[in-house]
Motif scaffolding. Structure first.
Motif, PDB file in Angstrom:
ATOM      1  N   ILE A  37       0.848  -1.195   0.000  1.00  0.00           N
ATOM      2  CA  ILE A  37       0.000   0.000   0.000  1.00  0.00           C
ATOM      3  C   ILE A  37       0.880   1.241   0.000  1.00  0.00           C
ATOM      4  CG2 ILE A  37      -1.803   1.264   1.230  1.00  0.00           C
ATOM      5  CD1 ILE A  37      -2.476  -1.489   2.605  1.00  0.00           C
ATOM      6  N   LYS A  38       0.741   2.035  -1.030  1.00  0.00           N
ATOM      7  CA  LYS A  38       1.452   3.309  -1.087  1.00  0.00           C
ATOM      8  C   LYS A  38       0.827   4.245  -0.051  1.00  0.00           C
ATOM      9  CE  LYS A  38       2.954   6.774  -4.364  1.00  0.00           C
ATOM     10  NZ  LYS A  38       2.996   7.134  -5.786  1.00  0.00           N
ATOM     11  N   PRO A  39       1.631   4.807   0.846  1.00  0.00           N
ATOM     12  CA  PRO A  39       1.055   5.650   1.895  1.00  0.00           C
ATOM     13  C   PRO A  39       0.314   6.868   1.328  1.00  0.00           C
ATOM     14  CG  PRO A  39       3.309   5.059   2.442  1.00  0.00           C
ATOM     15  CD  PRO A  39       3.077   4.624   1.020  1.00  0.00           C
ATOM     16  N   PHE A  40      -0.832   7.151   1.924  1.00  0.00           N
ATOM     17  CA  PHE A  40      -1.531   8.395   1.612  1.00  0.00           C
ATOM     18  C   PHE A  40      -0.630   9.547   2.063  1.00  0.00           C
ATOM     19  CE2 PHE A  40      -5.070   5.409   1.891  1.00  0.00           C
ATOM     20  CZ  PHE A  40      -5.889   5.807   0.839  1.00  0.00           C
ATOM     21  N   PRO A  41      -0.754  10.733   1.466  1.00  0.00           N
ATOM     22  CA  PRO A  41       0.109  11.864   1.838  1.00  0.00           C
ATOM     23  C   PRO A  41       0.086  12.174   3.338  1.00  0.00           C
ATOM     24  CG  PRO A  41      -1.104  12.393  -0.158  1.00  0.00           C
ATOM     25  CD  PRO A  41      -1.651  11.074   0.345  1.00  0.00           C
ATOM     26  N   GLU A  42      -1.045  11.958   3.996  1.00  0.00           N
ATOM     27  CA  GLU A  42      -1.175  12.250   5.428  1.00  0.00           C
ATOM     28  C   GLU A  42      -0.419  11.248   6.291  1.00  0.00           C
ATOM     29  OE1 GLU A  42      -3.962  11.578   3.480  1.00  0.00           O
ATOM     30  OE2 GLU A  42      -4.377  13.635   2.955  1.00  0.00           O
ATOM     31  N   TRP A  43      -0.081  10.108   5.732  1.00  0.00           N
ATOM     32  CA  TRP A  43       0.583   9.046   6.485  1.00  0.00           C
ATOM     33  C   TRP A  43       2.092   9.250   6.417  1.00  0.00           C
ATOM     34  CZ3 TRP A  43      -2.263   3.984   4.583  1.00  0.00           C
ATOM     35  CH2 TRP A  43      -3.597   4.024   5.000  1.00  0.00           C
ATOM     36  N   GLN A  44       2.657   9.785   7.462  1.00  0.00           N
ATOM     37  CA  GLN A  44       4.081  10.117   7.467  1.00  0.00           C
ATOM     38  C   GLN A  44       4.918   9.292   8.442  1.00  0.00           C
ATOM     39  OE1 GLN A  44       5.675  12.268   5.349  1.00  0.00           O
ATOM     40  NE2 GLN A  44       3.695  12.203   4.309  1.00  0.00           N
ATOM     41  N   HIS A  66       0.432   0.019  -4.152  1.00  0.00           N
ATOM     42  CA  HIS A  66      -0.833   0.309  -4.836  1.00  0.00           C
ATOM     43  C   HIS A  66      -1.558   1.426  -4.096  1.00  0.00           C
ATOM     44  CE1 HIS A  66      -0.858  -3.381  -7.403  1.00  0.00           C
ATOM     45  NE2 HIS A  66      -0.011  -3.770  -6.466  1.00  0.00           N
ATOM     46  N   ASN A  67      -2.319   2.196  -4.822  1.00  0.00           N
ATOM     47  CA  ASN A  67      -3.145   3.244  -4.250  1.00  0.00           C
ATOM     48  C   ASN A  67      -4.056   2.634  -3.180  1.00  0.00           C
ATOM     49  OD1 ASN A  67      -5.982   4.515  -4.361  1.00  0.00           O
ATOM     50  ND2 ASN A  67      -4.661   6.123  -5.177  1.00  0.00           N
ATOM     51  N   GLY A  68      -4.127   3.272  -2.011  1.00  0.00           N
ATOM     52  CA  GLY A  68      -4.919   2.745  -0.900  1.00  0.00           C
ATOM     53  C   GLY A  68      -6.395   2.579  -1.232  1.00  0.00           C
ATOM     54  N   HIS A  69      -6.952   3.490  -2.020  1.00  0.00           N
ATOM     55  CA  HIS A  69      -8.353   3.373  -2.426  1.00  0.00           C
ATOM     56  C   HIS A  69      -8.548   2.095  -3.233  1.00  0.00           C
ATOM     57  CE1 HIS A  69     -11.983   4.108  -4.814  1.00  0.00           C
ATOM     58  NE2 HIS A  69     -12.397   4.784  -3.752  1.00  0.00           N
ATOM     59  N   PRO A  94      -7.700  -1.836  13.721  1.00  0.00           N
ATOM     60  CA  PRO A  94      -7.518  -0.388  13.570  1.00  0.00           C
ATOM     61  C   PRO A  94      -6.773  -0.008  12.282  1.00  0.00           C
ATOM     62  CG  PRO A  94      -7.057  -1.025  15.828  1.00  0.00           C
ATOM     63  CD  PRO A  94      -7.237  -2.304  15.040  1.00  0.00           C
ATOM     64  N   TRP A  95      -5.809  -0.824  11.868  1.00  0.00           N
ATOM     65  CA  TRP A  95      -5.106  -0.524  10.621  1.00  0.00           C
ATOM     66  C   TRP A  95      -6.046  -0.646   9.424  1.00  0.00           C
ATOM     67  CZ3 TRP A  95      -0.506  -3.867  12.502  1.00  0.00           C
ATOM     68  CH2 TRP A  95       0.394  -3.080  13.230  1.00  0.00           C
ATOM     69  N   LEU A  96      -6.887  -1.690   9.406  1.00  0.00           N
ATOM     70  CA  LEU A  96      -7.874  -1.808   8.326  1.00  0.00           C
ATOM     71  C   LEU A  96      -8.855  -0.644   8.360  1.00  0.00           C
ATOM     72  CD1 LEU A  96      -9.069  -5.506   7.845  1.00  0.00           C
ATOM     73  CD2 LEU A  96      -7.923  -4.027   6.205  1.00  0.00           C
ATOM     74  N   ASP A  97      -9.315  -0.301   9.562  1.00  0.00           N
ATOM     75  CA  ASP A  97     -10.224   0.847   9.693  1.00  0.00           C
ATOM     76  C   ASP A  97      -9.577   2.112   9.143  1.00  0.00           C
ATOM     77  OD1 ASP A  97     -12.178  -0.735  10.879  1.00  0.00           O
ATOM     78  OD2 ASP A  97     -11.704  -0.095  12.924  1.00  0.00           O
ATOM     79  N   LYS A  98      -8.289   2.301   9.426  1.00  0.00           N
ATOM     80  CA  LYS A  98      -7.567   3.481   8.950  1.00  0.00           C
ATOM     81  C   LYS A  98      -7.500   3.480   7.422  1.00  0.00           C
ATOM     82  CE  LYS A  98      -4.298   5.217  11.519  1.00  0.00           C
ATOM     83  NZ  LYS A  98      -3.059   5.554  12.227  1.00  0.00           N
ATOM     84  N   LEU A  99      -7.237   2.319   6.825  1.00  0.00           N
ATOM     85  CA  LEU A  99      -7.179   2.221   5.364  1.00  0.00           C
ATOM     86  C   LEU A  99      -8.528   2.565   4.744  1.00  0.00           C
ATOM     87  CD1 LEU A  99      -5.896   1.364   2.642  1.00  0.00           C
ATOM     88  CD2 LEU A  99      -6.629  -0.987   3.187  1.00  0.00           C
TER      89      LEU A  99
END
Length: 163
Positions: A37-44, A66-69, A94-99
């Motif tokens: 999963i390629k991190p979303f920009p907010e995920w630092q 891959h794009n998270g969406h 929680p990680w799945l919920d975050k995705l």
């Protein structure tokens, strides 16, 4: 013999700021699924200790993730309406919920702890059987789809042992 659908997740670290970087699943029929999963920009947040454990670098995610969406959408297509299990539900959920939250999609399957399926006798032999399964599968890497397969095979072997 019943084979539960198993999900395993690798993450950027171990704390509350961590996020999923790889999801792996093994279906009841043995089919395996794995996506970086390629991190979303907010995920630092990034933990070098976690990266050393699973062997996934942030640059690998940027190149091959891959794009998270898309990953959330693929999981919904693959698992819609199914009961799935994790051996580390307290962090995997929680990680799945975050995705799914970040992807803006509802999760269309249920994730429960594998312990919900295990009678005391199976829990008692789990660790020993898991070591046997790891040796039989001869797997070396700590990655999501491999770990999901180990969990599923441990469930089935330990269930057979106590039967």
């Amino acid at each position: 013999m019943f084979a539960p659908v198993i999900i395993d997740i690798e993450a950027s670290g171990f704390g509350p700021d961590s996020y999923p970087i790889e999801v792996g699943a093994v279906l009841a029929n043995g089919r395996r699924f794995s996506r970086l999963i390629k991190p979303f920009p907010e995920w630092q947040y990034w933990s070098n200790e976690a990266a050393a454990m699973h062997g996934i670098s942030r640059s690998l995610l940027e190149q091959r993730g891959h794009n998270g969406h898309e990953v959330a959408h693929e999981l919904n297509l693959l698992l819609a309406g199914q009961q799935t299990y994790s051996d580390c539900w307290v962090v995997d959920k929680p990680w799945l919920d975050k995705l799914f939250f970040q992807a803006g999609l509802p999760m269309q399957f249920i994730l429960s702890p594998i312990e919900a399926l295990l009678p005391d006798e199976q829990i008692a032999c789990w660790d020993r059987v898991k070591l046997d399964v790891i040796n039989q599968l001869n797997v070396k890497r700590h990655r999501a789809s491999t770990d999901a397969l180990i969990i599923q095979q441990t469930f089935m072997a330990s269930r057979k042992l106590i039967a």
